[in-house]
Write a protein that holds these residues in place. Structure first.
Motif, mmCIF file in Angstrom:
data_model
loop_
_atom_site.group_PDB
_atom_site.id
_atom_site.type_symbol
_atom_site.label_atom_id
_atom_site.label_comp_id
_atom_site.label_asym_id
_atom_site.label_seq_id
_atom_site.Cartn_x
_atom_site.Cartn_y
_atom_site.Cartn_z
ATOM 1 N N LYS A 306 0.998 -1.158 0.405
ATOM 2 C CA LYS A 306 -0.223 0.042 -0.236
ATOM 3 C C LYS A 306 1.046 1.129 -0.316
ATOM 4 O O LYS A 306 0.416 1.832 -0.464
ATOM 5 C CB LYS A 306 -1.366 0.169 1.317
ATOM 6 N N PHE A 307 1.633 1.223 1.398
ATOM 7 C CA PHE A 307 2.539 2.713 0.881
ATOM 8 C C PHE A 307 3.715 2.832 -0.909
ATOM 9 O O PHE A 307 3.372 3.304 -1.024
ATOM 10 C CB PHE A 307 3.543 2.122 1.650
ATOM 11 N N ALA A 308 4.345 1.641 -1.013
ATOM 12 C CA ALA A 308 4.939 1.310 -2.199
ATOM 13 C C ALA A 308 4.434 1.907 -2.870
ATOM 14 O O ALA A 308 4.449 2.676 -4.578
ATOM 15 C CB ALA A 308 5.382 0.677 -2.586
ATOM 16 N N THR A 309 2.313 1.015 -3.466
ATOM 17 C CA THR A 309 1.877 1.510 -4.012
ATOM 18 C C THR A 309 0.914 3.343 -3.876
ATOM 19 O O THR A 309 0.365 3.910 -5.295
ATOM 20 C CB THR A 309 1.008 0.530 -5.471
ATOM 21 N N GLY A 310 1.637 4.148 -2.313
ATOM 22 C CA GLY A 310 0.519 5.061 -2.389
ATOM 23 C C GLY A 310 1.233 5.976 -3.012
ATOM 24 O O GLY A 310 2.256 5.753 -3.155
ATOM 25 N N PRO A 311 0.648 7.476 -3.186
ATOM 26 C CA PRO A 311 1.245 8.804 -3.371
ATOM 27 C C PRO A 311 2.730 8.877 -2.812
ATOM 28 O O PRO A 311 3.558 9.219 -3.678
ATOM 29 C CB PRO A 311 0.031 9.575 -3.102
#
Length: 407
Positions: A306-311
């Motif tokens: 989620k963090f790696a593909t988050g903004p």
């Protein structure tokens, strides 16, 4: 998120040079999640090399917890690992976040890059389309400009003029020396073709699109004296002011800018206009997969994805490379909106999203073996060791043979 004990995730990615954004991404994540440790394994040399490593690791039972699969290899990998329970279906994870969260972060086009057989096996992490890098000083010196690069005839004309001066090579399109068939697929799509027929096995590029493509790569050599360089060598030559035009991944915008510095003015331009029909460009890059089986590790891995593909994560990735962001929120001013407004060369690939097409993969475990054979034939065509038409026949024959016998 807070876990009872520290969870260590073994993460593997491809392309050693991508350390420049993987490591700061992990460092920022661990600041926010001190109970999750990201441990990077030795990076694979390419997506092809990585695919082979993961397949071997599946046999030995030594898979990493997270792997970034090249899109063209995702199909065969997901199907293989799914039969053994070695890959997590991310659909339930997304559903638990809610439709509103999913819709505000990922477009349907982006999510489909990580889907196989109707299931969400990966979250798109990086995305790229090939673009042109050009030395504006060399172009102007021979009476050409960025607008000259709008089609292949203009690219060849400009590259020939630069090469004829004797001071620099005209162009590099390392279709035969890439780590995979991404640049080759771009040529087929650009020439109005497609890689495979609807059966997903038989070659579709044995038509006029393939003939145009192989004749074009031979022209690069005969008409512009194109040297035989791989990606790293091309970047080095370009940065040294010894190469006028380089066609490669948008992921190198950061590297190119740092390497060129103030030596000369360089810019980026879109991939040449389609030769036939609407055209298209295969989306390069990778999807993040969870291969961990342990529930605690899967939970931690989902937080990392989620963090790696988050903004916030995508801002780190994009600024460390030049990749197109895969998260919808990344382009707002708080993340990359202001940066893009001031750095037009970084937006060239983003503007090519309408041309984005799936990076076709071959059935079973045939992909790496097919590319090993294809690149040899492409080299022979470019070097004049076989005619383009005979080379295309050989490409079709070997690809059909290996695809038909894949398991």
């Amino acid at each position: 998120m807070s876990l009872a004990e520290t969870v260590t995730l073994n993460v593997q990615y491809a392309w050693p040079s991508h350390k420049r954004f993987h490591e700061p991404l992990a460092a920022e994540f661990m600041k926010l999640h001190p109970d999750i440790k990201i441990n990077f394994l030795a990076p694979a040399a390419s997506y092809t090399d990585g695919q082979q490593r993961i397949m071997r690791s599946a046999i030995t039972g030594n898979l990493p917890d997270i792997w970034y699969s090249g899109y063209s290899y995702l199909g065969e990998l997901a199907r293989k690992l799914d039969t053994e329970g070695n890959i997590a279906d991310l659909g339930p994870f997304l559903a638990a976040e809610g439709e509103g969260w999913v819709g505000s972060n990922y477009s349907d086009t982006v999510l489909k890059l990580g889907q196989v057989d109707g299931k969400q096996w990966g979250l798109p992490f990086t995305a790229s389309t090939p673009i042109i890098y050009y030395n504006d000083d060399l172009l102007k010196a021979v009476g050409e400009s960025r607008s000259s690069l709008a089609d292949w005839e203009g690219v060849i004309r400009a590259a020939k003029k630069i090469a004829d001066t004797g001071g620099a090579d005209g162009m590099s399109y390392a279709v035969n020396a890439w780590g995979d068939d991404w640049l080759w697929q771009a040529l087929i799509l650009n020439n109005g073709g497609r890689m495979l027929k609807p059966d997903g096995r038989s070659v579709a590029f044995g038509d006029e699109s393939g003939r145009r493509a192989v004749r074009l790569i031979r022209r690069f050599v005969t008409e512009t004296k194109m040297p035989f360089l791989d990606e790293d060598q091309s970047i080095q030559q370009f940065a040294a002011g010894k190469l006028g035009i380089f066609i490669g991944s948008t992921a190198e915008v950061r590297v190119m800018g740092d390497a060129v510095g103030a030596k000369f003015h360089f810019g980026t331009a879109p991939y040449p206009a389609p030769v036939e029909g609407p055209g298209g460009l295969a989306v390069g890059g990778s999807a993040a997969l969870i291969l961990a089986k342990d529930p605690a590790k899967r939970k931690a891995a989902w937080e990392f994805l989620k963090f790696a593909t988050g903004p916030a994560g995508q801002k780190i990735v994009v600024l460390g490379s030049g990749y197109m962001p895969t998260n919808l929120q990344t382009v707002v001013p708080a993340y990359l909106g202001d940066f893009y407004a001031k750095n037009a060369d970084w937006t060239t690939s983003v503007g090519q999203w309408p041309l984005a097409r799936p990076w076709a993969g071959y059935p079973g475990t045939a992909g790496p073996r097919i590319w090993d054979e294809q690149k040899v034939i492409l080299s022979r065509i470019m070097r004049g060791e076989t005619t383009p038409d005979d080379g295309l026949k050989a490409l079709v024959d070997v690809t059909n043979r290996l695809s038909a016998t894949a398991n």
